[in-house]
Design a protein around this motif. Structure first.
Motif, mmCIF file in Angstrom:
data_model
loop_
_atom_site.group_PDB
_atom_site.id
_atom_site.type_symbol
_atom_site.label_atom_id
_atom_site.label_comp_id
_atom_site.label_asym_id
_atom_site.label_seq_id
_atom_site.Cartn_x
_atom_site.Cartn_y
_atom_site.Cartn_z
ATOM 1 N N ARG A 33 0.873 -1.177 0.000
ATOM 2 C CA ARG A 33 0.000 0.000 0.000
ATOM 3 C C ARG A 33 0.911 1.229 0.000
ATOM 4 O O ARG A 33 1.685 1.457 0.927
ATOM 5 C CB ARG A 33 -0.926 0.019 1.207
ATOM 6 C CG ARG A 33 -1.864 1.238 1.190
ATOM 7 C CD ARG A 33 -2.882 1.247 2.316
ATOM 8 N NE ARG A 33 -2.284 0.950 3.601
ATOM 9 C CZ ARG A 33 -2.667 -0.048 4.405
ATOM 10 N NH1 ARG A 33 -3.637 -0.858 4.067
ATOM 11 N NH2 ARG A 33 -2.069 -0.234 5.562
ATOM 12 N N VAL A 34 0.841 2.018 -1.052
ATOM 13 C CA VAL A 34 1.752 3.145 -1.265
ATOM 14 C C VAL A 34 1.448 4.279 -0.288
ATOM 15 O O VAL A 34 0.304 4.692 -0.133
ATOM 16 C CB VAL A 34 1.649 3.648 -2.720
ATOM 17 C CG1 VAL A 34 2.521 4.869 -2.937
ATOM 18 C CG2 VAL A 34 1.998 2.532 -3.698
ATOM 19 N N VAL A 53 7.523 3.920 -1.106
ATOM 20 C CA VAL A 53 7.557 3.625 0.328
ATOM 21 C C VAL A 53 6.121 3.355 0.739
ATOM 22 O O VAL A 53 5.202 4.069 0.327
ATOM 23 C CB VAL A 53 8.132 4.812 1.128
ATOM 24 C CG1 VAL A 53 8.130 4.506 2.611
ATOM 25 C CG2 VAL A 53 9.535 5.150 0.632
ATOM 26 N N GLY A 54 5.935 2.317 1.533
ATOM 27 C CA GLY A 54 4.576 2.002 1.944
ATOM 28 C C GLY A 54 4.506 0.941 3.016
ATOM 29 O O GLY A 54 5.499 0.644 3.685
ATOM 30 N N GLU A 55 3.333 0.365 3.131
ATOM 31 C CA GLU A 55 3.047 -0.681 4.115
ATOM 32 C C GLU A 55 2.939 -2.004 3.372
ATOM 33 O O GLU A 55 2.130 -2.139 2.446
ATOM 34 C CB GLU A 55 1.725 -0.376 4.823
ATOM 35 C CG GLU A 55 1.328 -1.364 5.876
ATOM 36 C CD GLU A 55 2.009 -1.112 7.208
ATOM 37 O OE1 GLU A 55 2.199 -2.091 7.955
ATOM 38 O OE2 GLU A 55 2.351 0.043 7.505
ATOM 39 N N ARG A 56 3.778 -2.956 3.743
ATOM 40 C CA ARG A 56 3.669 -4.299 3.172
ATOM 41 C C ARG A 56 2.417 -4.947 3.740
ATOM 42 O O ARG A 56 2.134 -4.833 4.944
ATOM 43 C CB ARG A 56 4.901 -5.121 3.520
ATOM 44 C CG ARG A 56 4.879 -6.466 2.879
ATOM 45 C CD ARG A 56 6.174 -7.190 3.100
ATOM 46 N NE ARG A 56 6.058 -8.516 2.546
ATOM 47 C CZ ARG A 56 6.818 -9.526 2.867
ATOM 48 N NH1 ARG A 56 7.786 -9.358 3.745
ATOM 49 N NH2 ARG A 56 6.642 -10.691 2.315
ATOM 50 N N LEU A 57 1.650 -5.624 2.878
ATOM 51 C CA LEU A 57 0.406 -6.257 3.300
ATOM 52 C C LEU A 57 0.455 -7.756 3.081
ATOM 53 O O LEU A 57 0.978 -8.234 2.065
ATOM 54 C CB LEU A 57 -0.775 -5.683 2.506
ATOM 55 C CG LEU A 57 -0.992 -4.174 2.574
ATOM 56 C CD1 LEU A 57 -2.081 -3.759 1.599
ATOM 57 C CD2 LEU A 57 -1.320 -3.737 3.984
ATOM 58 N N ALA A 58 -0.126 -8.500 4.020
ATOM 59 C CA ALA A 58 -0.289 -9.937 3.846
ATOM 60 C C ALA A 58 -1.391 -10.177 2.810
ATOM 61 O O ALA A 58 -2.124 -9.252 2.433
ATOM 62 C CB ALA A 58 -0.663 -10.581 5.181
ATOM 63 N N ALA A 59 -1.553 -11.392 2.370
ATOM 64 C CA ALA A 59 -2.563 -11.736 1.364
ATOM 65 C C ALA A 59 -3.967 -11.343 1.807
ATOM 66 O O ALA A 59 -4.807 -10.972 0.987
ATOM 67 C CB ALA A 59 -2.505 -13.222 1.050
ATOM 68 N N ASP A 60 -4.224 -11.373 3.116
ATOM 69 C CA ASP A 60 -5.554 -11.014 3.629
ATOM 70 C C ASP A 60 -5.680 -9.518 3.942
ATOM 71 O O ASP A 60 -6.697 -9.074 4.453
ATOM 72 C CB ASP A 60 -5.893 -11.841 4.856
ATOM 73 C CG ASP A 60 -5.003 -11.544 6.057
ATOM 74 O OD1 ASP A 60 -4.077 -10.705 5.943
ATOM 75 O OD2 ASP A 60 -5.228 -12.156 7.113
ATOM 76 N N GLY A 65 4.122 -4.078 8.197
ATOM 77 C CA GLY A 65 5.210 -3.166 8.495
ATOM 78 C C GLY A 65 5.632 -2.344 7.300
ATOM 79 O O GLY A 65 5.344 -2.681 6.153
ATOM 80 N N PRO A 66 6.329 -1.253 7.569
ATOM 81 C CA PRO A 66 6.763 -0.353 6.504
ATOM 82 C C PRO A 66 7.914 -0.942 5.700
ATOM 83 O O PRO A 66 8.700 -1.744 6.216
ATOM 84 C CB PRO A 66 7.202 0.897 7.250
ATOM 85 C CG PRO A 66 7.581 0.417 8.605
ATOM 86 C CD PRO A 66 6.707 -0.777 8.888
ATOM 87 N N MET A 67 7.979 -0.536 4.437
ATOM 88 C CA MET A 67 9.110 -0.955 3.600
ATOM 89 C C MET A 67 9.202 -0.059 2.381
ATOM 90 O O MET A 67 8.239 0.618 2.014
ATOM 91 C CB MET A 67 9.000 -2.417 3.180
ATOM 92 C CG MET A 67 7.911 -2.712 2.171
ATOM 93 S SD MET A 67 7.986 -4.402 1.529
ATOM 94 C CE MET A 67 9.540 -4.414 0.658
ATOM 95 N N GLY A 68 10.356 -0.057 1.778
ATOM 96 C CA GLY A 68 10.566 0.613 0.507
ATOM 97 C C GLY A 68 10.761 -0.431 -0.575
ATOM 98 O O GLY A 68 11.230 -1.537 -0.305
ATOM 99 N N ALA A 69 10.361 -0.081 -1.795
ATOM 100 C CA ALA A 69 10.505 -1.020 -2.906
ATOM 101 C C ALA A 69 10.851 -0.253 -4.167
ATOM 102 O O ALA A 69 10.254 0.787 -4.460
ATOM 103 C CB ALA A 69 9.210 -1.799 -3.108
ATOM 104 N N LEU A 70 11.795 -0.765 -4.916
ATOM 105 C CA LEU A 70 12.163 -0.216 -6.211
ATOM 106 C C LEU A 70 11.358 -0.995 -7.252
ATOM 107 O O LEU A 70 11.564 -2.183 -7.461
ATOM 108 C CB LEU A 70 13.661 -0.383 -6.440
ATOM 109 C CG LEU A 70 14.279 0.331 -7.615
ATOM 110 C CD1 LEU A 70 14.023 1.835 -7.547
ATOM 111 C CD2 LEU A 70 15.766 0.048 -7.684
#
Length: 77
Positions: A33-34, A53-60, A65-70
């Motif tokens: 989630r951005v 940068v956003g919140e990593r979400l489980a399948a449900d 927790g927060p994370m960055g992704a390229l």
């Protein structure tokens, strides 16, 4: 100097489903989630990749927790 391709808009709150090949350094499927788009870093990747940068979400949908992704820009268009 060559002009870089434009970056797509990624609104805050957007939930992205990213296969492992469409984002770097994770090696697994990512649901994100951005919360912030780092356009300032994308020029280092010739605007082919964008830093999110956003919140990593489980399948449900549970926050993990927060994370960055390229992220590969072509999957956002």
């Amino acid at each position: 100097m060559n002009a870089l391709p434009p970056l797509p808009e990624v609104p805050v709150g957007t939930v992205l489903e990213l296969p492992k090949g469409d984002w770097r350094y994770g090696g697994h499927h990512l649901r994100l989630r951005v919360e912030q788009v780092r356009h300032d870093l994308s020029h280092y990747y010739d605007n082919q990749w964008i830093w999110l940068v956003g919140e990593r979400l489980a399948a449900d949908g549970t926050p993990m927790g927060p994370m960055g992704a390229l992220v590969r820009v072509s999957v956002l268009r």
